[in-house]
Design a protein around this motif. Structure first.
Motif, PDB file in Angstrom:
ATOM      1  N   ASP A 117      94.206  -4.704  85.498  1.00  0.00           N
ATOM      2  CA  ASP A 117      93.590  -4.623  86.828  1.00  0.00           C
ATOM      3  C   ASP A 117      92.615  -5.779  87.068  1.00  0.00           C
ATOM      4  O   ASP A 117      91.835  -5.754  88.007  1.00  0.00           O
ATOM      5  CB  ASP A 117      92.898  -3.273  87.035  1.00  0.00           C
ATOM      6  CG  ASP A 117      91.694  -3.065  86.124  1.00  0.00           C
ATOM      7  OD1 ASP A 117      91.368  -3.965  85.323  1.00  0.00           O
ATOM      8  OD2 ASP A 117      91.075  -1.996  86.204  1.00  0.00           O
ATOM      9  N   GLY A 118      92.658  -6.794  86.198  1.00  0.00           N
ATOM     10  CA  GLY A 118      91.810  -7.967  86.366  1.00  0.00           C
ATOM     11  C   GLY A 118      90.442  -7.865  85.702  1.00  0.00           C
ATOM     12  O   GLY A 118      89.655  -8.805  85.752  1.00  0.00           O
ATOM     13  N   THR A 119      90.138  -6.752  85.060  1.00  0.00           N
ATOM     14  CA  THR A 119      88.838  -6.543  84.442  1.00  0.00           C
ATOM     15  C   THR A 119      88.551  -7.554  83.335  1.00  0.00           C
ATOM     16  O   THR A 119      87.390  -7.858  83.054  1.00  0.00           O
ATOM     17  CB  THR A 119      88.725  -5.104  83.890  1.00  0.00           C
ATOM     18  OG1 THR A 119      88.944  -4.191  84.962  1.00  0.00           O
ATOM     19  CG2 THR A 119      87.369  -4.830  83.275  1.00  0.00           C
ATOM     20  N   HIS A 120      89.595  -8.119  82.725  1.00  0.00           N
ATOM     21  CA  HIS A 120      89.393  -9.094  81.641  1.00  0.00           C
ATOM     22  C   HIS A 120      88.507 -10.255  82.086  1.00  0.00           C
ATOM     23  O   HIS A 120      87.758 -10.813  81.289  1.00  0.00           O
ATOM     24  CB  HIS A 120      90.746  -9.621  81.124  1.00  0.00           C
ATOM     25  CG  HIS A 120      91.584 -10.290  82.159  1.00  0.00           C
ATOM     26  ND1 HIS A 120      92.428  -9.581  82.983  1.00  0.00           N
ATOM     27  CD2 HIS A 120      91.702 -11.587  82.506  1.00  0.00           C
ATOM     28  CE1 HIS A 120      93.042 -10.424  83.801  1.00  0.00           C
ATOM     29  NE2 HIS A 120      92.624 -11.655  83.531  1.00  0.00           N
ATOM     30  N   LYS A 121      88.558 -10.600  83.365  1.00  0.00           N
ATOM     31  CA  LYS A 121      87.711 -11.689  83.888  1.00  0.00           C
ATOM     32  C   LYS A 121      86.241 -11.281  83.883  1.00  0.00           C
ATOM     33  O   LYS A 121      85.368 -12.079  83.565  1.00  0.00           O
ATOM     34  CB  LYS A 121      88.139 -12.049  85.304  1.00  0.00           C
ATOM     35  CG  LYS A 121      89.543 -12.610  85.389  1.00  0.00           C
ATOM     36  CD  LYS A 121      89.960 -12.781  86.827  1.00  0.00           C
ATOM     37  CE  LYS A 121      91.435 -13.106  86.917  1.00  0.00           C
ATOM     38  NZ  LYS A 121      91.921 -13.091  88.288  1.00  0.00           N
ATOM     39  N   GLN A 122      85.970 -10.029  84.229  1.00  0.00           N
ATOM     40  CA  GLN A 122      84.593  -9.537  84.310  1.00  0.00           C
ATOM     41  C   GLN A 122      83.963  -9.343  82.937  1.00  0.00           C
ATOM     42  O   GLN A 122      82.761  -9.520  82.779  1.00  0.00           O
ATOM     43  CB  GLN A 122      84.546  -8.225  85.076  1.00  0.00           C
ATOM     44  CG  GLN A 122      84.984  -8.366  86.514  1.00  0.00           C
ATOM     45  CD  GLN A 122      85.251  -7.014  87.179  1.00  0.00           C
ATOM     46  OE1 GLN A 122      85.221  -5.975  86.543  1.00  0.00           O
ATOM     47  NE2 GLN A 122      85.530  -7.060  88.472  1.00  0.00           N
ATOM     48  N   GLN A 143      88.608 -13.052  75.707  1.00  0.00           N
ATOM     49  CA  GLN A 143      89.159 -14.316  75.251  1.00  0.00           C
ATOM     50  C   GLN A 143      90.156 -14.065  74.133  1.00  0.00           C
ATOM     51  O   GLN A 143      89.849 -13.367  73.166  1.00  0.00           O
ATOM     52  CB  GLN A 143      88.066 -15.240  74.750  1.00  0.00           C
ATOM     53  CG  GLN A 143      87.155 -15.714  75.846  1.00  0.00           C
ATOM     54  CD  GLN A 143      86.152 -16.732  75.346  1.00  0.00           C
ATOM     55  OE1 GLN A 143      85.908 -16.854  74.151  1.00  0.00           O
ATOM     56  NE2 GLN A 143      85.571 -17.471  76.267  1.00  0.00           N
ATOM     57  N   ALA A 144      91.346 -14.618  74.296  1.00  0.00           N
ATOM     58  CA  ALA A 144      92.386 -14.543  73.278  1.00  0.00           C
ATOM     59  C   ALA A 144      93.436 -15.592  73.617  1.00  0.00           C
ATOM     60  O   ALA A 144      93.672 -15.868  74.793  1.00  0.00           O
ATOM     61  CB  ALA A 144      93.019 -13.155  73.245  1.00  0.00           C
ATOM     62  N   PRO A 145      94.047 -16.173  72.601  1.00  0.00           N
ATOM     63  CA  PRO A 145      95.072 -17.171  72.880  1.00  0.00           C
ATOM     64  C   PRO A 145      96.286 -16.553  73.556  1.00  0.00           C
ATOM     65  O   PRO A 145      96.569 -15.367  73.384  1.00  0.00           O
ATOM     66  CB  PRO A 145      95.435 -17.721  71.505  1.00  0.00           C
ATOM     67  CG  PRO A 145      95.013 -16.672  70.542  1.00  0.00           C
ATOM     68  CD  PRO A 145      93.866 -15.942  71.182  1.00  0.00           C
ATOM     69  N   GLY A 146      96.985 -17.361  74.325  1.00  0.00           N
ATOM     70  CA  GLY A 146      98.235 -16.922  74.938  1.00  0.00           C
ATOM     71  C   GLY A 146      99.362 -17.054  73.933  1.00  0.00           C
ATOM     72  O   GLY A 146      99.170 -17.524  72.819  1.00  0.00           O
ATOM     73  N   GLY A 147     100.517 -16.652  74.322  1.00  0.00           N
ATOM     74  CA  GLY A 147     101.676 -16.749  73.444  1.00  0.00           C
ATOM     75  C   GLY A 147     102.930 -16.395  74.208  1.00  0.00           C
ATOM     76  O   GLY A 147     102.901 -16.156  75.415  1.00  0.00           O
TER      77      GLY A 147
END
Length: 64
Positions: free
Chosen positions: A44-49, A53-57
């Motif tokens: 729901d976009g909360t990761h921005k708030q 932080q974690a690498p993509g893959g």
């Protein structure tokens, strides 16, 4: 995605949460990786708030 959700592309997704099963027909689905979403397992976009932080893959999923 780096610092964000797991992004799946497809046409049909079957989601099981305990005894409940739901079929979604959509071109994309974003799943929470940060654990803070109010709509788990979906992002729901909360990761921005929360400053997640974690690498993509790359995640490859096969199915019907």
């Amino acid at each position: 995605m780096e610092n964000g959700p797991i992004r799946l592309e497809g046409k049909r997704f079957r989601i099981r949460r305990g005894e409940k099963e739901e079929v979604l027909e959509r071109p994309r689905l974003s799943l929470c990786r940060c654990g803070a979403s109010a709509n788990k397992p979906f992002c729901d976009g909360t990761h921005k708030q929360v400053g997640f932080q974690a690498p993509g893959g790359v995640l490859e999923v096969e199915g019907d």
